[in-house]
Design a protein around this motif. Sequence first.
Motif, mmCIF file in Angstrom:
data_model
loop_
_atom_site.group_PDB
_atom_site.id
_atom_site.type_symbol
_atom_site.label_atom_id
_atom_site.label_comp_id
_atom_site.label_asym_id
_atom_site.label_seq_id
_atom_site.Cartn_x
_atom_site.Cartn_y
_atom_site.Cartn_z
ATOM 1 N N PHE A 70 0.830 -1.204 0.000
ATOM 2 C CA PHE A 70 0.000 0.000 0.000
ATOM 3 C C PHE A 70 0.868 1.260 0.000
ATOM 4 O O PHE A 70 0.587 2.211 -0.724
ATOM 5 C CB PHE A 70 -0.920 0.011 1.221
ATOM 6 C CG PHE A 70 -1.426 1.394 1.533
ATOM 7 C CD1 PHE A 70 -2.406 1.985 0.756
ATOM 8 C CD2 PHE A 70 -0.868 2.133 2.571
ATOM 9 C CE1 PHE A 70 -2.843 3.268 1.018
ATOM 10 C CE2 PHE A 70 -1.301 3.415 2.843
ATOM 11 C CZ PHE A 70 -2.296 3.990 2.067
ATOM 12 N N ILE A 71 1.914 1.268 0.813
ATOM 13 C CA ILE A 71 2.721 2.482 0.922
ATOM 14 C C ILE A 71 3.402 2.816 -0.404
ATOM 15 O O ILE A 71 3.572 3.988 -0.755
ATOM 16 C CB ILE A 71 3.772 2.346 2.065
ATOM 17 C CG1 ILE A 71 4.412 3.701 2.375
ATOM 18 C CG2 ILE A 71 4.809 1.308 1.737
ATOM 19 C CD1 ILE A 71 3.447 4.735 2.882
ATOM 20 N N GLU A 72 3.760 1.796 -1.178
ATOM 21 C CA GLU A 72 4.358 2.052 -2.494
ATOM 22 C C GLU A 72 3.341 2.695 -3.433
ATOM 23 O O GLU A 72 3.667 3.644 -4.164
ATOM 24 C CB GLU A 72 4.885 0.745 -3.093
ATOM 25 C CG GLU A 72 6.114 0.200 -2.398
ATOM 26 C CD GLU A 72 6.560 -1.119 -2.986
ATOM 27 O OE1 GLU A 72 7.667 -1.169 -3.555
ATOM 28 O OE2 GLU A 72 5.801 -2.106 -2.883
ATOM 29 N N LEU A 73 2.122 2.184 -3.416
ATOM 30 C CA LEU A 73 1.070 2.783 -4.241
ATOM 31 C C LEU A 73 0.775 4.207 -3.788
ATOM 32 O O LEU A 73 0.589 5.107 -4.608
ATOM 33 C CB LEU A 73 -0.202 1.939 -4.168
ATOM 34 C CG LEU A 73 -0.196 0.578 -4.863
ATOM 35 C CD1 LEU A 73 -1.533 -0.106 -4.630
ATOM 36 C CD2 LEU A 73 0.078 0.719 -6.344
ATOM 37 N N TRP A 74 0.724 4.393 -2.474
ATOM 38 C CA TRP A 74 0.426 5.718 -1.939
ATOM 39 C C TRP A 74 1.500 6.727 -2.335
ATOM 40 O O TRP A 74 1.198 7.862 -2.713
ATOM 41 C CB TRP A 74 0.297 5.632 -0.422
ATOM 42 C CG TRP A 74 -0.003 6.954 0.216
ATOM 43 C CD1 TRP A 74 -1.228 7.537 0.371
ATOM 44 C CD2 TRP A 74 0.948 7.863 0.756
ATOM 45 N NE1 TRP A 74 -1.098 8.765 0.993
ATOM 46 C CE2 TRP A 74 0.227 8.989 1.239
ATOM 47 C CE3 TRP A 74 2.334 7.850 0.899
ATOM 48 C CZ2 TRP A 74 0.852 10.075 1.843
ATOM 49 C CZ3 TRP A 74 2.966 8.931 1.498
ATOM 50 C CH2 TRP A 74 2.223 10.036 1.965
ATOM 51 N N GLU A 75 2.767 6.327 -2.277
ATOM 52 C CA GLU A 75 3.856 7.222 -2.671
ATOM 53 C C GLU A 75 3.751 7.596 -4.146
ATOM 54 O O GLU A 75 3.987 8.748 -4.522
ATOM 55 C CB GLU A 75 5.206 6.562 -2.381
ATOM 56 C CG GLU A 75 5.552 6.478 -0.902
ATOM 57 C CD GLU A 75 6.770 5.623 -0.628
ATOM 58 O OE1 GLU A 75 7.284 5.685 0.505
ATOM 59 O OE2 GLU A 75 7.203 4.873 -1.529
ATOM 60 N N ALA A 76 3.397 6.617 -4.980
ATOM 61 C CA ALA A 76 3.224 6.905 -6.408
ATOM 62 C C ALA A 76 2.054 7.857 -6.620
ATOM 63 O O ALA A 76 2.125 8.787 -7.438
ATOM 64 C CB ALA A 76 3.001 5.600 -7.178
#
Length: 266
Positions: free
Chosen positions: A122-128
């Motif tokens: 989730f955090i990777e998607l959120w950063e993107a």
Amino acid sequence: MISQPKTRVRKPASRTGARNGPKPVLFERLSPQPAYRRVSTAIEDKILRRALRPGDMLPTETELARQFGVNRSTVREALRRLESSGLVDRANGGKRLLVIRPGSAETVSRVSRALALDEVTFIELWEAMLAIAPRTAGLAAERARDEGAARLDEAVARVEAARNADAAVGLVVEFFGLVAELSGNRVLVMSKQPLTRLLAPSLRRMIDRVPQAQARIVVAERCIAEAVRRGKAGEAETWMTRHVQDFRRGYELAGMALDTRVALPA
């Protein structure tokens, strides 16, 4: 008689520059590929280089087998791979294949599957999303017409009127898609769609668990829509940044781990 000093004769330097001979050149091992994959890659390369364009008809299986020097079964498997990739399709249900342009829904689905299979979190998607969404909103404010701004207002009204989490999530995803559309940048449109699709399940859980989540979403999206209508790119970017940042706070309030691996929506 004075003796002359002896002159030392220097040996020529070794061409290799090493005492033990030249350093061996190492090569990586080649990965073997099935013949059908080499055939499909060759045809795909022609499509990507525009030697074959949408609407062009491919040669028959027999002719392709002759040109590639392989069996028809190999060609058939290669064409099946190209069909599943959305690059070719049957002409009016017939046997001949045409080059086609993949639809956006198919592309989004493939990218979403690839991200899920790669076990992104989730955090990777959120950063993107935090990197892409604000600039998308800024471009929308610069380029949207009155009609586009009115559509955003309608989208926000539908989010506010949603009576359950499933409906609200679908409408939030629609809002993000509309902002991307109004940016006039097709790359941003294609970039955001897989992100919002994969974020949807966690967004639903957040709305279910955090009572004020939907109201906060409506406030942020109304401010974004207002900035777009007034053509204020900086304000649109600022509010979109706050909007995406608020998602993370909502997930934390809902007790969801940020390193959770995403899954495709049911």
